[in-house]
Design an enzyme around this catalytic site. Structure first.
Site, PDB file in Angstrom:
ATOM      1  N   CYS A  32      36.733 -22.466 -18.291  1.00  0.00           N
ATOM      2  CA  CYS A  32      36.799 -22.703 -16.850  1.00  0.00           C
ATOM      3  C   CYS A  32      36.751 -21.402 -16.061  1.00  0.00           C
ATOM      4  CB  CYS A  32      38.065 -23.491 -16.514  1.00  0.00           C
ATOM      5  SG  CYS A  32      38.306 -23.664 -14.753  1.00  0.00           S
ATOM      6  N   ALA A  44      41.737 -16.791 -34.839  1.00  0.00           N
ATOM      7  CA  ALA A  44      42.751 -17.303 -35.770  1.00  0.00           C
ATOM      8  C   ALA A  44      42.273 -18.635 -36.322  1.00  0.00           C
ATOM      9  CB  ALA A  44      44.077 -17.481 -35.048  1.00  0.00           C
ATOM     10  N   GLY A  51      25.531 -31.481 -23.097  1.00  0.00           N
ATOM     11  CA  GLY A  51      26.859 -31.862 -23.559  1.00  0.00           C
ATOM     12  C   GLY A  51      27.549 -30.736 -24.319  1.00  0.00           C
ATOM     13  N   GLU A 104      43.320 -15.270 -29.079  1.00  0.00           N
ATOM     14  CA  GLU A 104      42.087 -15.537 -28.323  1.00  0.00           C
ATOM     15  C   GLU A 104      41.018 -14.579 -28.822  1.00  0.00           C
ATOM     16  OE1 GLU A 104      40.816 -17.757 -25.888  1.00  0.00           O
ATOM     17  OE2 GLU A 104      39.074 -16.533 -26.447  1.00  0.00           O
ATOM     18  N   GLY A 121      20.935 -34.345 -18.188  1.00  0.00           N
ATOM     19  CA  GLY A 121      21.015 -34.887 -16.826  1.00  0.00           C
ATOM     20  C   GLY A 121      22.450 -35.081 -16.382  1.00  0.00           C
ATOM     21  N   GLU A 138      24.360 -29.484 -11.410  1.00  0.00           N
ATOM     22  CA  GLU A 138      24.951 -28.381 -10.647  1.00  0.00           C
ATOM     23  C   GLU A 138      24.006 -27.171 -10.652  1.00  0.00           C
ATOM     24  OE1 GLU A 138      28.883 -27.979 -12.338  1.00  0.00           O
ATOM     25  OE2 GLU A 138      29.662 -29.590 -11.091  1.00  0.00           O
ATOM     26  N   GLU A 173      36.343 -39.624   8.356  1.00  0.00           N
ATOM     27  CA  GLU A 173      36.755 -40.822   9.099  1.00  0.00           C
ATOM     28  C   GLU A 173      36.008 -42.062   8.602  1.00  0.00           C
ATOM     29  OE1 GLU A 173      35.698 -41.137  13.335  1.00  0.00           O
ATOM     30  OE2 GLU A 173      34.196 -39.581  13.021  1.00  0.00           O
ATOM     31  N   TYR A 205      26.551 -33.129 -15.719  1.00  0.00           N
ATOM     32  CA  TYR A 205      27.226 -32.244 -14.758  1.00  0.00           C
ATOM     33  C   TYR A 205      26.489 -30.915 -14.612  1.00  0.00           C
ATOM     34  CZ  TYR A 205      31.724 -34.810 -14.681  1.00  0.00           C
ATOM     35  OH  TYR A 205      32.722 -35.725 -14.496  1.00  0.00           O
ATOM     36  N   LYS A 234      30.859 -20.848 -11.656  1.00  0.00           N
ATOM     37  CA  LYS A 234      29.880 -21.851 -11.171  1.00  0.00           C
ATOM     38  C   LYS A 234      30.114 -22.164  -9.698  1.00  0.00           C
ATOM     39  CE  LYS A 234      31.033 -25.721 -10.777  1.00  0.00           C
ATOM     40  NZ  LYS A 234      31.242 -26.732 -11.769  1.00  0.00           N
ATOM     41  N   THR A 283      39.247 -29.452 -16.767  1.00  0.00           N
ATOM     42  CA  THR A 283      40.303 -28.441 -16.772  1.00  0.00           C
ATOM     43  C   THR A 283      41.687 -28.992 -16.362  1.00  0.00           C
ATOM     44  OG1 THR A 283      38.697 -26.736 -16.315  1.00  0.00           O
ATOM     45  CG2 THR A 283      40.969 -26.220 -15.746  1.00  0.00           C
ATOM     46  N   GLY A 319      44.288 -25.121 -21.070  1.00  0.00           N
ATOM     47  CA  GLY A 319      45.347 -25.886 -21.751  1.00  0.00           C
ATOM     48  C   GLY A 319      46.271 -24.982 -22.548  1.00  0.00           C
ATOM     49  N   CYS A 354      33.844 -23.541 -14.535  1.00  0.00           N
ATOM     50  CA  CYS A 354      34.150 -24.001 -13.166  1.00  0.00           C
ATOM     51  C   CYS A 354      34.178 -22.888 -12.125  1.00  0.00           C
ATOM     52  CB  CYS A 354      35.512 -24.679 -13.127  1.00  0.00           C
ATOM     53  SG  CYS A 354      35.974 -25.571 -14.595  1.00  0.00           S
ATOM     54  N   HIS A 361      38.557 -38.160  14.505  1.00  0.00           N
ATOM     55  CA  HIS A 361      37.204 -38.078  15.041  1.00  0.00           C
ATOM     56  C   HIS A 361      36.939 -36.743  15.716  1.00  0.00           C
ATOM     57  CE1 HIS A 361      33.488 -39.740  16.558  1.00  0.00           C
ATOM     58  NE2 HIS A 361      33.790 -39.283  17.763  1.00  0.00           N
ATOM     59  N   ARG A 419      16.760 -37.001 -21.883  1.00  0.00           N
ATOM     60  CA  ARG A 419      16.295 -37.878 -22.974  1.00  0.00           C
ATOM     61  C   ARG A 419      16.318 -39.344 -22.556  1.00  0.00           C
ATOM     62  NH1 ARG A 419      21.618 -38.074 -26.949  1.00  0.00           N
ATOM     63  NH2 ARG A 419      23.035 -38.809 -25.324  1.00  0.00           N
TER      64      ARG A 419
HETATM   65  P1  NDP Z   1      27.289 -34.159 -19.790  1.00  0.00           P
HETATM   66  O1  NDP Z   1      28.002 -34.933 -20.799  1.00  0.00           O
HETATM   67  O2  NDP Z   1      27.680 -34.251 -18.371  1.00  0.00           O
HETATM   68  O3  NDP Z   1      25.736 -34.534 -19.861  1.00  0.00           O
HETATM   69  C1  NDP Z   1      25.020 -34.359 -21.050  1.00  0.00           C
HETATM   70  C2  NDP Z   1      23.566 -34.704 -20.792  1.00  0.00           C
HETATM   71  O4  NDP Z   1      22.807 -34.329 -21.929  1.00  0.00           O
HETATM   72  C3  NDP Z   1      23.331 -36.184 -20.580  1.00  0.00           C
HETATM   73  O5  NDP Z   1      22.357 -36.319 -19.596  1.00  0.00           O
HETATM   74  C4  NDP Z   1      22.859 -36.666 -21.930  1.00  0.00           C
HETATM   75  O6  NDP Z   1      21.914 -37.696 -21.846  1.00  0.00           O
HETATM   76  C5  NDP Z   1      22.161 -35.457 -22.494  1.00  0.00           C
HETATM   77  N1  NDP Z   1      22.304 -35.329 -23.952  1.00  0.00           N
HETATM   78  C6  NDP Z   1      23.408 -35.532 -24.686  1.00  0.00           C
HETATM   79  N2  NDP Z   1      23.164 -35.305 -25.983  1.00  0.00           N
HETATM   80  C7  NDP Z   1      21.871 -34.937 -26.067  1.00  0.00           C
HETATM   81  C8  NDP Z   1      21.010 -34.585 -27.150  1.00  0.00           C
HETATM   82  N3  NDP Z   1      21.454 -34.560 -28.403  1.00  0.00           N
HETATM   83  N4  NDP Z   1      19.721 -34.287 -26.867  1.00  0.00           N
HETATM   84  C9  NDP Z   1      19.274 -34.325 -25.609  1.00  0.00           C
HETATM   85  N5  NDP Z   1      20.027 -34.647 -24.555  1.00  0.00           N
HETATM   86  C10 NDP Z   1      21.321 -34.948 -24.782  1.00  0.00           C
HETATM   87  O7  NDP Z   1      27.307 -32.654 -20.339  1.00  0.00           O
HETATM   88  P2  NDP Z   1      27.208 -31.219 -19.658  1.00  0.00           P
HETATM   89  O8  NDP Z   1      26.691 -30.346 -20.725  1.00  0.00           O
HETATM   90  O9  NDP Z   1      26.492 -31.276 -18.368  1.00  0.00           O
HETATM   91  O10 NDP Z   1      28.725 -30.865 -19.367  1.00  0.00           O
HETATM   92  C11 NDP Z   1      29.672 -30.903 -20.429  1.00  0.00           C
HETATM   93  C12 NDP Z   1      31.002 -31.365 -19.944  1.00  0.00           C
HETATM   94  O11 NDP Z   1      31.617 -30.333 -19.206  1.00  0.00           O
HETATM   95  C13 NDP Z   1      30.952 -32.554 -18.992  1.00  0.00           C
HETATM   96  O12 NDP Z   1      30.976 -33.777 -19.673  1.00  0.00           O
HETATM   97  C14 NDP Z   1      32.177 -32.361 -18.155  1.00  0.00           C
HETATM   98  O13 NDP Z   1      33.254 -32.983 -18.773  1.00  0.00           O
HETATM   99  C15 NDP Z   1      32.387 -30.859 -18.154  1.00  0.00           C
HETATM  100  N6  NDP Z   1      31.930 -30.292 -16.877  1.00  0.00           N
HETATM  101  C16 NDP Z   1      32.545 -30.674 -15.727  1.00  0.00           C
HETATM  102  C17 NDP Z   1      32.153 -30.185 -14.514  1.00  0.00           C
HETATM  103  C18 NDP Z   1      32.844 -30.636 -13.270  1.00  0.00           C
HETATM  104  O14 NDP Z   1      33.942 -31.172 -13.365  1.00  0.00           O
HETATM  105  N7  NDP Z   1      32.260 -30.476 -12.094  1.00  0.00           N
HETATM  106  C19 NDP Z   1      31.054 -29.217 -14.405  1.00  0.00           C
HETATM  107  C20 NDP Z   1      30.457 -28.903 -15.658  1.00  0.00           C
HETATM  108  C21 NDP Z   1      30.889 -29.420 -16.834  1.00  0.00           C
HETATM  109  P3  NDP Z   1      22.236 -39.244 -21.515  1.00  0.00           P
HETATM  110  O15 NDP Z   1      21.553 -39.509 -20.215  1.00  0.00           O
HETATM  111  O16 NDP Z   1      21.628 -39.978 -22.646  1.00  0.00           O
HETATM  112  O17 NDP Z   1      23.706 -39.394 -21.433  1.00  0.00           O
END
Ligand code: NDP
Length: 448
Positions: free
Chosen positions: A43, A115, A263, A35, A176, A182, A442, A178, A51, A312, A16, A48, A437, A199
């Site tokens: 990213c 900064a 997260g 920076e 659980g 991945e 398709e 992204y 990865k 991104t 951004g 991204c 095809h 969790r």
């Molecule tokens: P996500 O938000 O995708 O998932 C977070 C996971 O952690 C969820 O399963 C959540 O559980 C759990 N969680 C959240 N808080 C806690 C806590 N305090 N204790 C234990 N577990 C917790 O986050 P990621 O870290 O995987 O990725 C971050 C962000 O980066 C994504 O939201 C996405 O926007 C971006 N990203 C995008 C990608 C893509 O476009 N392909 C690839 C990687 C990242 P619950 O099941 O309760 O929600």
């Protein structure tokens, strides 16, 4: 002569910030960007891009296996992690150079220092220097969140995962979402035993239920383990350097690497935002209006630090809209409707628009079409892995309001199909299009 050192001071050279800096400069503004780490941001440097390269690298494990069914005499192959790691990091260096060059070419001054905000028009550099700007743009992104539990410091995050010395034998991934899904695919394909611990009782909250269920089913079939409703209690480091992860409600798990993918939170701490009365929301994100303007009129914010949509391409659009609005007298906002997204799991999944549950709640009357198929290549390879495409339509108008898929190349296919969904096309428009095809795509025009 301006009263300020710069027209625009950008904090953070991620997706951004770089877009906003370079476009503002092209519109004639005098721009500096600070920076503290490397130009390119999450990213490019530790997200991204590296990865996706690891995802490509990991997929060879299956490709080499499948090749035998296609007549290739493939000798037993071994995987060399340091080779891939170093090649990926070299590509990151290349991109870092290109981003830096883009800023240089546009006459943007790059300041390699942290900064912070000292006032509505003032930033303070780590070296102690204070600079002034008519506008300040905060684009510092987000940072991995690590749950508060004993021994959490023994785990790593997505920041460190690209630099591992060796490929671990056993990996536990907390979360659980992204990153968890991945990297579960990546580590698994490289031969590690992976356990995802979340969790809650779900993966990838927000994606269509049927599609994420399919990923769960395929992942388990491949040998990835899952533990649900298992919040962390403590992590213990043993004498041999390995870890034992203790959770509520299930047995402890031994591992060599624990990856926190729980997260990412906006990186606003210690940024001096209080010095300019910039307000934050309950998650620590900078509150902004539709034009990315904060509660301090001279300070704007774009990207993950605003926690609107942590993707991104969204940050890039916000940066562009900011530059056009403020420096080209062309006010416009970002359209957040129908943003396609993908999870680069094995296999990948992708979606755009409403999930079935969202559409039922919003529209009431909907029609759902699916195609549950085994890709031709998987049939010959003897790979029992089925793809699933799902189209959700407004029952009254026939308009496609959601499209979700899991299967080989799903993100590539979905990006093109998302144009049709964004344009508001109907199921009939898909049906009227002749199938290409044989392809997987398709299925989009053959759904019943
Ligand atoms: P996500 O938000 O995708 O998932 C977070 C996971 O952690 C969820 O399963 C959540 O559980 C759990 N969680 C959240 N808080 C806690 C806590 N305090 N204790 C234990 N577990 C917790 O986050 P990621 O870290 O995987 O990725 C971050 C962000 O980066 C994504 O939201 C996405 O926007 C971006 N990203 C995008 C990608 C893509 O476009 N392909 C690839 C990687 C990242 P619950 O099941 O309760 O929600």
């Amino acid at each position: 002569m301006s009263d300020y050192d710069y027209d625009l001071f950008v904090i953070g050279a991620g997706s951004g910030g770089v877009r906003a800096a370079r476009v503002s400069a092209a519109h004639g503004a005098k721009v500096a960007v600070a920076e503290e780490y490397r130009v390119g941001g999450t990213c490019v440097i530790r997200g991204c891009v590296p990865k996706k390269l690891l995802v490509y690298g990991a997929h060879f494990a299956e490709d080499l296996q499948d090749a035998r069914r296609f007549g290739w005499d493939v000798p037993d192959c071994t995987f060399n992690w340091p080779v891939l790691r170093d090649n990926v990091l070299a590509d990151v260096d290349r991109l870092n150079g290109l981003y830096t060059q883009t800023l240089d070419n546009h006459g943007v001054e790059i300041i390699h220092e942290r900064a912070t905000i000292a006032g509505p028009h003032e930033v303070r550099l780590a070296s102690g220097r204070t600079l002034t700007a008519k506008y300040i743009l905060v684009a510092v992104g987000a940072w991995p969140m690590v749950p508060d539990c004993e021994g959490a410091e023994y785990g790593i995050t997505s920041n460190e995962v690209f630099h591992l010395e060796t490929m671990p034998r056993r990996v536990v991934i907390a979360g659980g979402g992204y990153i968890a899904n991945e990297f579960a695919g990546i580590f698994h394909e490289f031969g590690a035993h992976v356990t995802i611990v979340n969790r809650s009782d779900t993966i990838l909250r927000g994606y269509d239920e049927q599609i994420r269920d399919r990923l769960l089913q395929i992942s388990m079939m491949k040998g990835i383990d899952f533990r649900f409703n298992a919040p962390f209690e403590k992590v213990v480091k043993k004498d041999d350097g390995s870890l034992t992860v203790h959770m509520k409600g299930c047995d402890p798990i031994d591992c060599d690497v624990l990856l926190f993918a729980t997260g990412r939170k906006p990186k606003t701490e210690g940024l001096g935002l209080e010095n300019a009365a910039v307000e934050l929301d309950g998650q620590g994100a900078i509150k902004v209006d539709d034009y990315s303007q904060s509660t301090c009129p001279s300070i704007y914010a774009v990207g993950d630090v605003t926690n609107r949509v942590q993707l991104t391409p969204v940050a890039i659009r916000e940066g562009q809209a900011f530059a056009d609005t403020v420096f080209d007298n062309n006010p416009h906002t970002v359209d957040y409707n129908c943003i396609p997204s993908a999870v680069f799991s094995h296999p990948p999944m992708a979606g755009v628009g409403m999930t079935e549950a969202e559409a039922r709640n919003t529209l009431g009357s909907i029609k759902v079409y699916t195609s549950d198929f085994r890709a031709m290549k998987n049939v010959l390879a003897g790979r029992n892995e089925r793809g699933l495409y799902k189209m959700i339509c407004n029952a009254e108008t026939g308009k496609v309001v959601g499209l979700h898929m899991i299967g080989p190349d799903a993100p590539e296919i979905l990006q093109a199909a998302a144009i049709a969904v964004k344009a508001g096309l109907t199921k009939q428009a898909f049906d009227d299009t002749v199938a290409l095809h044989p392809s997987m795509a398709e299925e989009l025009v053959l759904m019943r």
